[in-house]
Design a protein around this motif. Structure first.
Motif, PDB file in Angstrom:
ATOM      1  N   LEU A  97       0.840  -1.210   0.000  1.00 60.49           N
ATOM      2  CA  LEU A  97       0.000   0.000   0.000  1.00 60.49           C
ATOM      3  C   LEU A  97       0.868   1.252   0.000  1.00 60.49           C
ATOM      4  CD1 LEU A  97      -2.890  -0.959   2.451  1.00 60.49           C
ATOM      5  CD2 LEU A  97      -3.108  -0.368   0.031  1.00 60.49           C
ATOM      6  N   PHE A  98       1.921   1.231   0.807  1.00 57.09           N
ATOM      7  CA  PHE A  98       2.837   2.370   0.844  1.00 57.09           C
ATOM      8  C   PHE A  98       3.499   2.554  -0.515  1.00 57.09           C
ATOM      9  CE2 PHE A  98       7.202   3.825   1.070  1.00 57.09           C
ATOM     10  CZ  PHE A  98       7.022   5.094   1.595  1.00 57.09           C
ATOM     11  N   LEU A  99       4.019   1.478  -1.102  1.00 60.65           N
ATOM     12  CA  LEU A  99       4.707   1.566  -2.397  1.00 60.65           C
ATOM     13  C   LEU A  99       3.764   2.066  -3.482  1.00 60.65           C
ATOM     14  CD1 LEU A  99       6.763  -1.758  -2.183  1.00 60.65           C
ATOM     15  CD2 LEU A  99       7.650   0.581  -1.925  1.00 60.65           C
ATOM     16  N   ASP A 100       2.527   1.564  -3.462  1.00 60.75           N
ATOM     17  CA  ASP A 100       1.531   2.027  -4.436  1.00 60.75           C
ATOM     18  C   ASP A 100       1.232   3.517  -4.232  1.00 60.75           C
ATOM     19  OD1 ASP A 100       1.318  -0.508  -5.563  1.00 60.75           O
ATOM     20  OD2 ASP A 100      -0.468  -1.049  -4.385  1.00 60.75           O
ATOM     21  N   HIS A 101       1.056   3.924  -2.987  1.00 59.72           N
ATOM     22  CA  HIS A 101       0.751   5.327  -2.679  1.00 59.72           C
ATOM     23  C   HIS A 101       1.876   6.260  -3.137  1.00 59.72           C
ATOM     24  CE1 HIS A 101       0.511   8.935  -0.096  1.00 59.72           C
ATOM     25  NE2 HIS A 101      -0.773   8.829  -0.363  1.00 59.72           N
ATOM     26  N   GLU A 102       3.114   5.814  -2.965  1.00 54.49           N
ATOM     27  CA  GLU A 102       4.275   6.621  -3.350  1.00 54.49           C
ATOM     28  C   GLU A 102       4.672   6.420  -4.812  1.00 54.49           C
ATOM     29  OE1 GLU A 102       5.809   8.915  -1.339  1.00 54.49           O
ATOM     30  OE2 GLU A 102       4.131   8.472   0.015  1.00 54.49           O
ATOM     31  N   ASN A 103       3.917   5.574  -5.521  1.00 50.46           N
ATOM     32  CA  ASN A 103       4.191   5.261  -6.919  1.00 50.46           C
ATOM     33  C   ASN A 103       5.605   4.705  -7.113  1.00 50.46           C
ATOM     34  OD1 ASN A 103       3.219   5.024  -9.541  1.00 50.46           O
ATOM     35  ND2 ASN A 103       4.070   7.004 -10.156  1.00 50.46           N
ATOM     36  N   LEU A 104       6.011   3.846  -6.191  1.00 47.21           N
ATOM     37  CA  LEU A 104       7.323   3.192  -6.272  1.00 47.21           C
ATOM     38  C   LEU A 104       7.135   1.802  -6.873  1.00 47.21           C
ATOM     39  CD1 LEU A 104       8.689   4.228  -2.762  1.00 47.21           C
ATOM     40  CD2 LEU A 104       9.428   5.114  -4.989  1.00 47.21           C
ATOM     41  N   PRO A 105       7.870   1.481  -7.930  1.00 43.13           N
ATOM     42  CA  PRO A 105       7.684   0.177  -8.586  1.00 43.13           C
ATOM     43  C   PRO A 105       8.225  -0.967  -7.734  1.00 43.13           C
ATOM     44  CG  PRO A 105       9.517   1.360  -9.568  1.00 43.13           C
ATOM     45  CD  PRO A 105       8.898   2.291  -8.566  1.00 43.13           C
ATOM     46  N   TYR A 106       7.552  -2.112  -7.818  1.00 42.52           N
ATOM     47  CA  TYR A 106       7.989  -3.319  -7.120  1.00 42.52           C
ATOM     48  C   TYR A 106       7.453  -4.540  -7.849  1.00 42.52           C
ATOM     49  CZ  TYR A 106       3.278  -3.410  -5.105  1.00 42.52           C
ATOM     50  OH  TYR A 106       1.916  -3.438  -4.933  1.00 42.52           O
ATOM     51  N   THR A 107       8.059  -5.662  -7.561  1.00 49.42           N
ATOM     52  CA  THR A 107       7.623  -6.937  -8.128  1.00 49.42           C
ATOM     53  C   THR A 107       7.225  -7.848  -6.973  1.00 49.42           C
ATOM     54  OG1 THR A 107       9.137  -6.705  -9.996  1.00 49.42           O
ATOM     55  CG2 THR A 107       8.339  -8.937  -9.503  1.00 49.42           C
ATOM     56  N   PRO A 108       5.948  -8.212  -6.893  1.00 47.46           N
ATOM     57  CA  PRO A 108       5.541  -9.115  -5.815  1.00 47.46           C
ATOM     58  C   PRO A 108       5.952 -10.555  -6.130  1.00 47.46           C
ATOM     59  CG  PRO A 108       3.621  -8.359  -7.056  1.00 47.46           C
ATOM     60  CD  PRO A 108       4.824  -7.723  -7.675  1.00 47.46           C
ATOM     61  N   LEU A 109       6.540 -11.218  -5.156  1.00 51.88           N
ATOM     62  CA  LEU A 109       6.843 -12.644  -5.273  1.00 51.88           C
ATOM     63  C   LEU A 109       5.675 -13.384  -4.639  1.00 51.88           C
ATOM     64  CD1 LEU A 109      10.601 -12.519  -4.268  1.00 51.88           C
ATOM     65  CD2 LEU A 109       9.656 -12.794  -6.567  1.00 51.88           C
ATOM     66  N   THR A 110       4.983 -14.169  -5.421  1.00 50.72           N
ATOM     67  CA  THR A 110       3.757 -14.786  -4.928  1.00 50.72           C
ATOM     68  C   THR A 110       3.894 -16.277  -4.678  1.00 50.72           C
ATOM     69  OG1 THR A 110       2.985 -15.011  -7.209  1.00 50.72           O
ATOM     70  CG2 THR A 110       2.284 -13.045  -5.995  1.00 50.72           C
ATOM     71  N   THR A 111       5.063 -16.845  -4.973  1.00 51.17           N
ATOM     72  CA  THR A 111       5.274 -18.261  -4.697  1.00 51.17           C
ATOM     73  C   THR A 111       5.462 -18.440  -3.210  1.00 51.17           C
ATOM     74  OG1 THR A 111       6.376 -18.527  -6.812  1.00 51.17           O
ATOM     75  CG2 THR A 111       6.738 -20.244  -5.186  1.00 51.17           C
ATOM     76  N   ARG A 112       4.752 -19.353  -2.622  1.00 53.12           N
ATOM     77  CA  ARG A 112       4.906 -19.602  -1.191  1.00 53.12           C
ATOM     78  C   ARG A 112       6.145 -20.427  -0.967  1.00 53.12           C
ATOM     79  NH1 ARG A 112       1.062 -20.046   3.476  1.00 53.12           N
ATOM     80  NH2 ARG A 112       2.466 -20.835   5.039  1.00 53.12           N
TER      81      ARG A 112
END
Length: 191
Positions: A97-112
């Motif tokens: 949420l913070f990264l989205d709010h600040e418009n900072l790019p990221y890649t979510p790792l979704t593999t458990r």
């Protein structure tokens, strides 16, 4: 140049999730001391011209202070992790949420599951501790995400929480290693 931290305002051992917490369960955390130490840490980072970003604290997230586990950077990519313990999963939401709010790019790792404490980046190599919180499948998936880097899986002793608890890079020439955390094969990989 830029780090994300979270003050230990609500740090408390509520549900024991590792051996270290079990050891300190009765003593628990002195939040006043932890907050003073955190503030000195932040001031030290700033003295070296490091931009310090503080995440909003949530009283329900007593492990939130360990921001190293919820994300890591490799090259120019910030990855957000998939936590091994359900108790810590909401921390990822706060970060994203913070990264989205600040418009900072990221890649979510979704593999458990993969946790940043098991990831040690050393230039073109990325060492990843295979632990109770980082799976072989997650390591393989990260290698696909980082085709220009060599991802090196490292087995660590089961009672060691994360790779960064027993192996860290200090400079291009120097690293710290707790030899007893590894078998001979793994020590040879890291030396």
């Amino acid at each position: 140049k830029r780090v994300i931290v979270c003050p230990p305002k609500y740090m408390e051992i509520k549900n024991v999730i590792n051996e270290t917490q079990k050891f300190y369960e009765d003593e628990n955390i002195d939040v006043k001391i932890a907050m003073e130490q955190h503030e000195r840490f932040v001031q030290t980072l700033k003295q070296f011209d490091i931009e310090v970003i503080e995440l909003m604290t949530d009283s329900k997230l007593n492990e939130q202070v360990f921001t190293r586990d919820i994300g890591f950077a490799a090259g120019d990519t910030l990855f957000t992790c998939e936590m091994g313990r359900n108790i810590r999963k909401p921390e990822i939401d706060v970060l994203q949420l913070f990264l989205d709010h600040e418009n900072l790019p990221y890649t979510p790792l979704t593999t458990r599951s993969i946790e940043g404490g098991d990831v040690v980046v050393a230039n073109e190599k990325v060492y990843i501790g295979r632990s109770l919180r980082t799976t072989t499948k997650a390591i393989e998936d990260l290698q696909r995400q980082l085709p220009d880097k060599e991802v090196v899986a490292v087995e660590i002793r089961e009672d060691i929480l994360h790779l960064d608890c027993c192996f860290n890079i200090v400079s291009d020439e120097v690293g710290l290693i707790y030899n007893d955390a590894f078998n001979e094969k793994e020590r040879n990989i890291l030396h």
